[in-house]
Design an enzyme around this catalytic site. Structure first.
Site, PDB file in Angstrom:
ATOM      1  N   GLU A  58     -39.641 -23.864  21.968  1.00  0.00           N
ATOM      2  CA  GLU A  58     -41.105 -23.860  21.939  1.00  0.00           C
ATOM      3  C   GLU A  58     -41.655 -22.477  21.593  1.00  0.00           C
ATOM      4  OE1 GLU A  58     -39.698 -27.257  24.400  1.00  0.00           O
ATOM      5  OE2 GLU A  58     -39.211 -25.121  24.300  1.00  0.00           O
ATOM      6  N   PRO A 253     -20.836 -26.116  17.710  1.00  0.00           N
ATOM      7  CA  PRO A 253     -21.333 -27.221  18.543  1.00  0.00           C
ATOM      8  C   PRO A 253     -22.683 -26.898  19.176  1.00  0.00           C
ATOM      9  CG  PRO A 253     -19.551 -26.065  19.647  1.00  0.00           C
ATOM     10  CD  PRO A 253     -19.616 -25.506  18.263  1.00  0.00           C
ATOM     11  N   GLY A 293     -25.458 -17.932  20.504  1.00  0.00           N
ATOM     12  CA  GLY A 293     -26.390 -17.149  19.705  1.00  0.00           C
ATOM     13  C   GLY A 293     -25.940 -16.819  18.301  1.00  0.00           C
ATOM     14  N   GLU A 294     -24.971 -17.545  17.761  1.00  0.00           N
ATOM     15  CA  GLU A 294     -24.478 -17.222  16.417  1.00  0.00           C
ATOM     16  C   GLU A 294     -24.818 -18.276  15.366  1.00  0.00           C
ATOM     17  OE1 GLU A 294     -21.081 -14.288  16.026  1.00  0.00           O
ATOM     18  OE2 GLU A 294     -20.181 -15.984  17.093  1.00  0.00           O
ATOM     19  N   ASN A 318     -32.899 -29.444  13.915  1.00  0.00           N
ATOM     20  CA  ASN A 318     -33.898 -28.812  13.051  1.00  0.00           C
ATOM     21  C   ASN A 318     -33.308 -28.371  11.710  1.00  0.00           C
ATOM     22  OD1 ASN A 318     -36.093 -27.532  11.971  1.00  0.00           O
ATOM     23  ND2 ASN A 318     -36.223 -25.929  13.518  1.00  0.00           N
ATOM     24  N   LEU A 320     -34.950 -27.551   9.204  1.00  0.00           N
ATOM     25  CA  LEU A 320     -35.814 -26.567   8.551  1.00  0.00           C
ATOM     26  C   LEU A 320     -35.221 -25.161   8.638  1.00  0.00           C
ATOM     27  CD1 LEU A 320     -39.334 -27.781   9.749  1.00  0.00           C
ATOM     28  CD2 LEU A 320     -38.034 -28.446   7.727  1.00  0.00           C
ATOM     29  N   GLU A 321     -34.428 -24.898   9.656  1.00  0.00           N
ATOM     30  CA  GLU A 321     -33.847 -23.557   9.805  1.00  0.00           C
ATOM     31  C   GLU A 321     -32.913 -23.208   8.641  1.00  0.00           C
ATOM     32  OE1 GLU A 321     -32.140 -23.581  13.688  1.00  0.00           O
ATOM     33  OE2 GLU A 321     -34.034 -23.131  14.682  1.00  0.00           O
TER      34      GLU A 321
END
Length: 412
Positions: A58, A253, A293-294, A318, A320-321
Site C-alpha cells: 500500500e 518464491p 528483498g531481491e 503485480n 506492472l513492476e
C-alpha cells in the site's frame, strides 16, 4: 448492536493482540508497540493530510500520489502503517518531510487519542482497510475520509451478516470510494458504500524505487517471480524443455521461507538446484532465490520475467513492476487479481498471456531464442505503463479535488 459486538470482540481479543504485536514488532523497537497500542507517538504533524497504508504494498501504491502532492506544496503530510516493514518502506521511498506513525488498534480510546494528537484535516485510505471506530470518530469530528485505489474481495462480502452491516455503517459517511476497477466498485456498492466511482489502478503510476543494483550474476537467467506451491515444479519442467545453452531459471518464491521445501521437492523430482541463501552460484539449471528483498534486482536484469501466481489459481501478482522495468513479461491464465491490467497490456502487445504450462514452455523458449522480440516486448511494456500511469495519477488528483478535500496546507 453491531458496534457493541465489535467492541466486545476487541475487549476479548486485546490480550492476544498485545502478544501478537510484541512478537511481530521484534527488532522494530518499542516505538512500534507503543504506537500500535495508542500510548504515544513520536511524529509531530498537526493538521496533516493523512494517508493510511497498511504495509509495503500500500505504501508503494500511494507513493506517487504522496510525492506529487508534496511537490505541489501540500503540507504537512502524514503516513500511517500497520507494520514495521511498511514503516521502513515509507522512510525509504517518500520525501523526508512526510511524517510517519503507526496506526493504533481500532478501539475508541486509542483512536480518540490518535486524533487528539494529530488533528488531521483529511484521511485518505489506500485500498481496503475499513476500521469502524476510526471511520466513526473521523465522521463525528468532521474529518473527511476517502478510500483511493479501493479494492474489495468477494471474501469480504461473505463476512458474517452483523459484520457486513457494521462495514456498511462505517462506509456510509465516507466522502468517496475511488475504486481501482469496476468489479471492486460493484463490490463496494454491494457492501453498502455510497459515492463510489472507478478511477483506475494507481499501481500503473509506480513509485521511484531504490536502484536495482548490479546483476546478481554474470550467468544469464530468466526469472519466475512470486511463485506459489505447485508452480515451481511446473516451471522446472519448462526449464528442462529448454536447450542446454538457454539462460538458467531463477525461481523467486512469493514466500522465501518456503525455500527448503521447494528445494527438497525439486530435488526429489530429479532437478539440480542451487540455493542463493547458501551463497551457491547458479551452477545448476535452477537457481532458487530464497532471500528477502531481491525480487526487483532479479526482475531488472532478467532476460525474461514470468509472473508467478498465474500458472496456479492464486490470482496472479503485480505484472506492472517488471513491465515498468522494460522486461519481456509472460503470465499464465490465472491473473484474476490483475485482470484489467493484464487485458490492457496484452491488447497493447506489451505482455504475453498463455493458457497452460505447455504454451508457457513454448512461449518462453521462443522469446529466449529471440533477443529482438524480447527487447520489443519490453519497450512496449515500459512505454505503455508510463503513459497509463501518468493518466491514472492525474485522474486521482482530479477526483480528490472534486471531493473538496483540503489538499494544500493545514489552516494557520
Amino acid at each position: 448492536m453491531e458496534l457493541k459486538l465489535y467492541r466486545a470482540g476487541w475487549a476479548l481479543a486485546l490480550p492476544a493482540v498485545r502478544m501478537l504485536l510484541a512478537r511481530r514488532g521484534r527488532g522494530a523497537g518499542m516505538r512500534f508497540l507503543e504506537e500500535r497500542l495508542g500510548r504515544d507517538w513520536q511524529a509531530r504533524a498537526p493538521g496533516a493530510l493523512w494517508f493510511h497504508c497498511a504495509s509495503v504494498g500500500e505504501v508503494m501504491t500511494a507513493c506517487p500520489l504522496v510525492r506529487r502532492l508534496h511537490a505541489r506544496g501540500a503540507a504537512p503530510l502524514l503516513v500511517t502503517t500497520n507494520t514495521p516493514t511498511g514503516a521502513r518502506t515509507a522512510t525509504r521511498v517518500l520525501p523526508g518531510a512526510v511524517g510517519h506513525a503507526y496506526l493504533p488498534v481500532d478501539t475508541r480510546r486509542r483512536v480518540a487519542r490518535f486524533l487528539d494528537r494529530f488533528r488531521p484535516r483529511a484521511l485518505l485510505v489506500c485500498e481496503t482497510e475499513i476500521w469502524p471506530e476510526l471511520y466513526g470518530a473521523c465522521h463525528r469530528r468532521g474529518i473527511p475520509v476517502v478510500l483511493f485505489n479501493a479494492r474489495l474481495t468477494e471474501r469480504t462480502l461473505r463476512a458474517p451478516a452483523w459484520l457486513a452491516r457494521l462495514y456498511a455503517q462505517a462506509l456510509a459517511p465516507v466522502r468517496g470510494v475511488l475504486a481501482r476497477s469496476e468489479g471492486d466498485a460493484e463490490r463496494f456498492r454491494a457492501l453498502g458504500a455510497h459515492r463510489v466511482q472507478v478511477v483506475g489502478n494507481l499501481k500503473w503510476a509506480g513509485c521511484p524505487a531504490d536502484p536495482a543494483g548490479p546483476p546478481p550474476s554474470a550467468v544469464p537467467y530468466w526469472a519466475a517471480v512470486s511463485t506459489h506451491e505447485d508452480e515451481e515444479l511446473r516451471l522446472a519442467r519448462i526449464e528442462r524443455m529448454l536447450p542446454s545453452d538457454a539462460p538458467v531459471l531463477a525461481l523467486v518464491p512469493r514466500h522465501p521461507e518456503r525455500g527448503p521445501a521447494i528445494a527438497a521437492r525439486l530435488r526429489a523430482a530429479g532437478f539440480g538446484v542451487a540455493v542463493r541463501s547458501r551463497g551457491e552460484p547458479p551452477a545448476e539449471r535452477i537457481w532458487l532465490v530464497d532471500t528477502l528483498g531481491e525480487a526487483l534486482r532479479f526482475m531488472a536484469h532478467a532476460e525474461l520475467v514470468f509472473m508467478g501466481g498465474s500458472l496456479v489459481p492464486a490470482g496472479g501478482h503485480n505484472l506492472l513492476e517488471p513491465a515498468r522495468l522494460g522486461r519481456a513479461v509472460v503470465v499464465g491464465p490465472h491473473m484474476e487479481d490483475f485482470a484489467q491490467e493484464t487485458e490492457d497490456l496484452v491488447e497493447a502487445g506489451a505482455v504475453v498471456q498463455v493458457d497452460d504450462e505447455g504454451e508457457a514452455g513454448r512461449t518462453i523458449a521462443r522469446l529466449l531464442a529471440d533477443a529482438a522480440a524480447r527487447r520489443a516486448l519490453g519497450q512496449a511494456a515500459a512505454a505503455f505503463v508510463a503513459a497509463r500511469g501518468e493518466t491514472v495519477l492525474e485522474a486521482y488528483l482530479a477526483e480528490l479535488h472534486a471531493a473538496r478535500l483540503p489538499l494544500d496546507r493545514a489552516p494557520a
